[in-house]
Design an enzyme around this catalytic site. Structure first.
Site, PDB file in Angstrom:
ATOM      1  CG  HIS A  18       4.626  87.354 -11.522  1.00 46.00           C
ATOM      2  ND1 HIS A  18       3.739  87.319 -12.414  1.00 46.00           N
ATOM      3  CD2 HIS A  18       5.916  87.343 -12.035  1.00 46.00           C
ATOM      4  CE1 HIS A  18       4.769  87.121 -13.594  1.00 46.00           C
ATOM      5  NE2 HIS A  18       5.948  87.195 -13.476  1.00 46.00           N
ATOM      6  CG  ASP A  45      12.095  90.240 -11.333  1.00 40.46           C
ATOM      7  OD1 ASP A  45      10.997  90.384 -11.431  1.00 40.46           O
ATOM      8  OD2 ASP A  45      12.769  89.848 -12.291  1.00 40.46           O
TER       9      ASP A  45
HETATM   10  C1  MLT Z   1       8.831  87.805 -17.049  1.00 43.39           C
HETATM   11  O1  MLT Z   1       9.342  86.590 -16.813  1.00 43.39           O
HETATM   12  O2  MLT Z   1       8.959  88.171 -18.252  1.00 43.39           O
HETATM   13  C2  MLT Z   1       8.396  88.347 -15.887  1.00 43.39           C
HETATM   14  O3  MLT Z   1       8.012  87.350 -14.877  1.00 43.39           O
HETATM   15  C3  MLT Z   1       7.180  89.439 -16.267  1.00 43.39           C
HETATM   16  C4  MLT Z   1       6.116  88.664 -17.079  1.00 43.39           C
HETATM   17  O4  MLT Z   1       5.730  87.318 -17.236  1.00 43.39           O
HETATM   18  O5  MLT Z   1       4.857  89.370 -17.207  1.00 43.39           O
END
Ligand code: MLT
Length: 428
Positions: A307, A364
């Site tokens: 992430h 995800d």
């Molecule tokens: C989100 O929940 O929007 C995703 O993990 C992506 C992010 O936070 O950049």
């Protein structure tokens, strides 16, 4: 004495105000940098740049912390409901029983959409990706509610737009799916609660009795909570920058839906399952694909791992992983694709290659597994993400408008041609 930082440029020293947040985050305020120094900053993807001050969501990427209005995601996922979390994000406090009852009742009154929306839907071929249909139908509300074009109209008017957004998103989402499978649409059954109402619109078929499985509805409610906001991610930043031009809530959120669609953002959960299905089709040799992921010349990337913000683990992934195990057990799901996922997860959590690179399963990875186990079609995975993220988008748009933030207008460093004379076409 206000804390400052010093910048030395071309032998001259400039002082930059230091801003500190309630969780001791530190920022250098460069609001006057260009005017004072003639220089701008350059930060591709804005990874080191704060675009605003916000009181909605706090996350700590090193410690794996995520809080909505100060409440931990662990507490909210364990004890709250999606509509309660939506109220918290949008209005700043957990609702009382009466407040939640009114909010839920107001939403129920607006779940129907204008019949003419079906004429727009009918214009989309069944090959249309549901995200494109969803973004279009959501923005079409500007046509049916033209008063919403004034984002700063009365507080009652903004509340009505908020309620309509939450009420109609599930209807639009279910209709986008029905359009993809060529089935007649279902109208919302307001005797049901939010997630059950959506599932019935999604799955019910004419002349068949459809009963919502409470296990599925509960799992979906938890998934929506976990996706409800995530501070200044790509789609939320898109909602903010569109909203900063005083565009309506509907067009701002429609822009956010389109940003979420990308495979590097909300589309990642769909890419995870497509990757798992490809591995299964190739014979299910996870070791082979793990080695491909390690070979930088292979061009293969494991989707659903790592992430850009969380450095050690995604707190949502931990919660979803347990929910995935519960749902798979309760539903008695025995899916070879999910077995491949579990093998990949096992390797990623113990293999030094993945541990060193912080490539752990993220939100995800597990959400794609749960949606598949719940029978949600893969093209609808990102639509589910959009349904979950809607309260966050609304809250962030509302905060931006209430704070009267300026229009977003980043600068650039020009690297193109310098001045040159025009040459007529017959002389080129
Ligand atoms: C989100 O929940 O929007 C995703 O993990 C992506 C992010 O936070 O950049």
């Amino acid at each position: 004495m206000a804390k400052t930082a010093e910048l030395i440029l071309d032998g001259k020293t400039y002082k930059l105000p230091v801003v500190e947040g309630t969780e001791n985050e530190v920022a250098l305020d460069i609001s006057n940098l260009l005017e004072e120094t003639g220089a701008i900053t350059l930060d591709f993807g804005y990874k080191n740049t704060g675009a605003t001050k916000s009181a909605i969501t706090f996350l700590d990427g090193d410690k794996g912390i995520l809080r909505y209005r100060g409440y931990s995601i662990e507490d909210l996922a364990a004890h709250s409901s999606f509509l309660e979390v939506a109220y918290l994000l949008i209005f700043g406090e957990l609702p009382t029983t009466d407040q939640l009852g009114k909010f839920s009742g107001d939403i129920k009154r607006h779940t129907m959409v204008h019949e003419d929306i079906k004429k727009i839907l009918d214009g989309f071929p069944s090959t249309s990706h549901p995200m494109g249909v969803l973004a279009s139908l959501f923005c079409a509300q500007t046509a049916f509610y033209p008063e919403s074009l004034d984002p700063n109209r009365s507080a009652e008017g903004v509340y009505l737009s908020i309620v309509r957004s939450l009420a109609k998103m599930p209807t639009f989402a279910a209709w986008a799916y029905k359009n993809a499978v060529g089935h007649p649409v279902n109208y919302p059954d307001n005797s049901l609660e939010y997630c059950s109402r959506f599932l019935k619109m999604l799955y019910a078929l004419p002349a068949e009795q459809y009963e919502v499985d409470p296990v599925v509805a509960d799992a979906l409610d938890k998934l929506l909570i976990l996706h409800a906001d995530h501070e200044q991610n790509c789609s939320t930043s898109t909602v903010r920058i569109v909203g900063s031009s005083k565009a309506s809530i509907y067009s701002s959120i429609s822009a956010g839906i389109n940003a979420l669609w990308g495979p590097l953002h909300g589309g990642a959960n769909q890419e995870v399952i497509l990757m798992l299905e490809a591995i299964k089709k190739d014979g299910g040799d996870t070791e082979k694909w793990i080695n491909k992921a390690k070979d930088k010349n292979s061009g293969f990337r494991l989707m659903g791992f790592g992430h850009r913000v969380y450095k050690n683990f995604d707190p949502r992934a931990k919660i979803i992983k347990k929910a995935a195990d519960d749902v798979l057990n309760k539903l008695g799901v025995n899916d070879p694709v999910l077995e491949i996922a579990m093998k990949l997860e096992e390797v990623a959590l113990r293999d030094p290659y993945f541990i060193e690179r912080k490539l752990y399963p993220n939100v995800d990875f597990y959400s794609g597994i749960i949606y598949r186990a719940l029978g949600i079609p893969v093209d609808m995975f990102t639509v589910m993400f959009a349904m979950g993220r809607l309260p966050g988008w609304i809250a962030q748009w509302k905060e931006l408008r209430e704070n009267k933030e300026p229009i977003g207008r980043p600068r650039q460093i020009y690297v193109g041609q310098q001045l040159r004379d025009y040459v007529p076409i017959n002389k080129r």
